[in-house]
Scaffold this active site. Structure first.
Site, short mmCIF file in Angstrom:
data_model
loop_
_atom_site.label_atom_id
_atom_site.label_comp_id
_atom_site.label_asym_id
_atom_site.label_seq_id
_atom_site.Cartn_x
_atom_site.Cartn_y
_atom_site.Cartn_z
N ASP A 21 44.06 27.01 -32.95
CA ASP A 21 44.19 27.91 -34.10
C ASP A 21 42.88 28.61 -34.41
OD1 ASP A 21 46.52 26.24 -34.19
OD2 ASP A 21 46.84 26.93 -36.24
N CYS A 28 46.22 18.64 -31.85
CA CYS A 28 45.93 19.71 -32.80
C CYS A 28 47.19 20.26 -33.47
CB CYS A 28 45.09 20.78 -32.13
SG CYS A 28 43.40 20.15 -31.81
N ASP A 29 46.99 21.32 -34.23
CA ASP A 29 47.89 21.68 -35.32
C ASP A 29 49.39 21.68 -35.01
OD1 ASP A 29 45.33 22.23 -36.17
OD2 ASP A 29 45.93 23.91 -37.40
N LYS A 30 49.82 22.35 -33.96
CA LYS A 30 51.26 22.47 -33.71
C LYS A 30 51.75 21.49 -32.67
CE LYS A 30 50.53 25.69 -36.52
NZ LYS A 30 49.07 25.52 -36.47
N CYS A 90 39.25 19.07 -35.45
CA CYS A 90 38.16 19.41 -36.38
C CYS A 90 38.07 18.41 -37.53
CB CYS A 90 38.34 20.83 -36.88
SG CYS A 90 38.14 22.06 -35.57
N GLU A 104 47.87 32.08 -40.12
CA GLU A 104 46.99 31.41 -41.08
C GLU A 104 46.02 32.42 -41.67
OE1 GLU A 104 46.72 26.83 -39.47
OE2 GLU A 104 45.04 28.17 -39.11
N SER A 125 45.21 27.95 -43.31
CA SER A 125 44.63 26.87 -42.51
C SER A 125 44.47 25.65 -43.39
CB SER A 125 43.26 27.31 -41.99
OG SER A 125 42.52 26.21 -41.53
#
Length: 552
Positions: free
Chosen positions: A78, A119-121, A191, A442, A468
């Site tokens: 992202d 990570c995010d997705k 992160c 985001e 985000s």
């Protein structure tokens, strides 16, 4: 076993010969076949080291008498995709990840799955696949990045984004900005703050689909490798016991996850992902459940971007088990439900006390009596909108101001950088929803620019897009219905008075019914921004943010 359907007997000879051709022995073929979905790549810091996790998981499967078979999944960063057309793809990639795992698992009749996201997705995408397939599965994530340090300050990815805003405002030099950039991400991992990736990794634990400390053990630690080996061992126990994801992913499990989410003020993106996972498990998870749980859940752990602690600090304080142990003291959790660990939630957390009260507050001494996220409604968001209340300055919890309207993120960021936004303004960024974006980009660029320029206590931001997990301030997203689907946000004009009452859960605009009807009569729906390829299909199929942006 599932794999017996394709490899046993005379008809299975055609499958066995293909395995023999790859070098598998008869003994390996006869064992349970465990798919290991590894989303390793060399473009996402959280995924860079996942081969180490996959190797350890393979070792665990072999130790327990299974045959590991590794296959890949995509993953998008992202942070690299942010601020340009690439940000249209991360949320949409969640569905691709889920669909591709379904295709691999059913086509090859795996007996179980070890899912390796970070990570995010990738985390929700893999959890969605587990719920959809409903074969024994366990998630072992790659782990969090350590926080960075420079000039006596603790840094993370959000520090860089806010430093960009500070540089644009003229308050720091180019050299200062580069110093932050060089030191904020000291290594690989997701992160280091409680951003979306780490929020979802922690909630995987709370759902019961990951082992204890899956969300907080640091990526480059020996503990993370031991967890991966244990996950390989545990998947064989799950296969032998026939314990499946939908046995674990019950409504009670989702209520536990939301309670933990509220107790630590996770990313607003969790309000997209948990309903989508629940949808695959056959559960309708309404936004109202989030708000009901938020109102009764004390806010105990204040991590970046809401506070100054990072995932490593949460881990050292006892991690998610310790946070859940604290929440359980006021009967806020369901303790009698199963987990992939083979024991109930209550058994899992009963001997996990908090070891640092600076990081995880006592249940009777919370940061605040209510949870970190809030669901707002009103004429501007009849189907709901989401804000990370814990990251909003006190003076912005209630705010009334004139709208400054933009039909996309880039124009808004430029206006912020050009200092065209005044104190008290309400920035509106529309046509960034799941369908209108498409992909629901985001908005860390505008939120971090606002914060970096020192306006986060003076300016609010509304969008039908999303934020985000690193965003802070009066940033209200997921406005539903979105502009592209007839939402009132699409009819706003510069100067319209916006009313924000986060404690009262209200988001509205001062327009009469007559004025709204007048604007509807002259409204012209814009052409789709993307007319070919995957995103075009996604835009036609995706539902509103309040559903979790699931596909029809």
């Amino acid at each position: 076993m599932n794999s017996d359907k394709i490899k046993e007997g005379a008809s299975g000879a055609s499958v066995r010969t293909l395995f023999y051709g790859m070098g598998y022995t008869k003994k390996e073929i006869d064992r349970p076949i465990i798919g290991i979905c590894n989303s390793q790549n060399e473009i996402v810091p959280g995924h860079m080291l996942l081969d180490r996790i996959a190797d350890a998981a393979r070792t665990g499967v072999l130790m327990a008498g299974g045959t590991p078979v590794e296959f890949p999944a995509i993953g998008i960063c992202d942070g690299i995709a942010m601020g340009h057309e690439g940000m249209k793809y991360p949320l949409a990639s969640r569905e691709l990840i889920c669909d591709s795992i379904e295709a691999m698992a059913i086509a090859h009749q795996f007996d179980g799955l070890v899912l390796i996201p970070n990570c995010d997705k990738s985390v929700p995408g893999m959890l969605m696949a587990a719920a959809r397939l409903n074969i024994p599965a366990i998630v072992i994530s790659g782990g969090a990045m350590r926080a960075g340090h420079a000039n006596g300050s603790t840094l993370d990815f959000n520090s860089v984004m806010e430093a960009i805003g500070a540089f644009k405002a003229g308050s720091i030099s180019e050299g200062d900005l580069e110093c932050v950039a060089e030191n904020a991400c000291p290594g690989c991992g997701s992160c280091s703050g409680l951003f979306t990736a780490n929020s979802m990794n922690c909630l995987t634990e709370a759902l019961g689909m990951g082992l204890p400390y899956n969300g907080t053990a640091i990526s480059d630690s020996g503990e993370r490798i031991r967890l991966a080996k244990t996950a390989g061992l545990k998947i064989m126990e799950l296969v032998n016991a026939n314990l499946r994801p939908r046995d674990i992913l019950t409504m009670k499990a989702f209520e536990n996850a939301i309670t933990v989410d509220m107790g630590m003020a996770g990313s607003t993106n969790t309000v997209l992902h948990l309903p989508a996972i629940a949808h695959e498990a056959g559960i309708d998870l309404e936004l109202s459940v989030f708000d009901e749980i938020s109102k009764r859940t004390p806010y105990l752990a204040k991590l970046s971007p809401s506070g100054y602690h990072h995932i490593e600090d949460l881990h050292d304080a006892g991690g998610i088990p310790a946070l859940m142990n604290e929440l359980a003291k006021k009967d806020l959790l369901h303790l009698d439900i199963p987990t992939v660990s083979g024991v109930t939630v209550g058994e899992l957390i009963q001997h996990t006390p908090v070891t640092d009260r600076e990081v995880i507050h006592a249940i009777d001494a919370p940061y605040r009596d209510q949870g970190g996220l809030a669901i707002l409604r009103g004429n501007l968001a009849p189907d709901g909108a989401v804000v990370k209340e814990a990251a909003v300055a006190e003076e912005m919890l209630k705010h009334t101001g004139p709208a400054v309207v933009f039909d996309g993120e880039e124009a808004a960021v430029q206006a912020i950088w050009d200092k065209k936004i005044k104190k008290g303004d309400v920035i509106v960024i529309r046509y960034e929803g799941p369908s209108g974006g498409p992909g629901m980009r985001e908005m860390l660029g505008p939120t971090s620019s606002i914060a970096g320029m020192g306006m986060d206590k003076d300016v609010a931001l509304l969008t039908d897009g999303r934020f985000s997990g690193a965003s802070r301030g009066a940033s209200i997203g997921h406005i539903s219905p979105e502009a592209m689907n007839g939402g009132l946000i699409g009819l706003l004009k510069d100067g319209d008075i916006i009313n924000i009452d986060i404690p009262g859960r209200v988001l509205s605009v001062d327009l009469t019914d007559e004025e709204i009807e007048k604007r509807k009569a002259t409204y012209v729906k814009p052409e789709p921004r993307v007319k070919t390829g995957y995103l075009s299909r996604y835009a036609r199929m995706v539902q509103s943010a309040n559903t979790g942006a699931v596909l029809k």
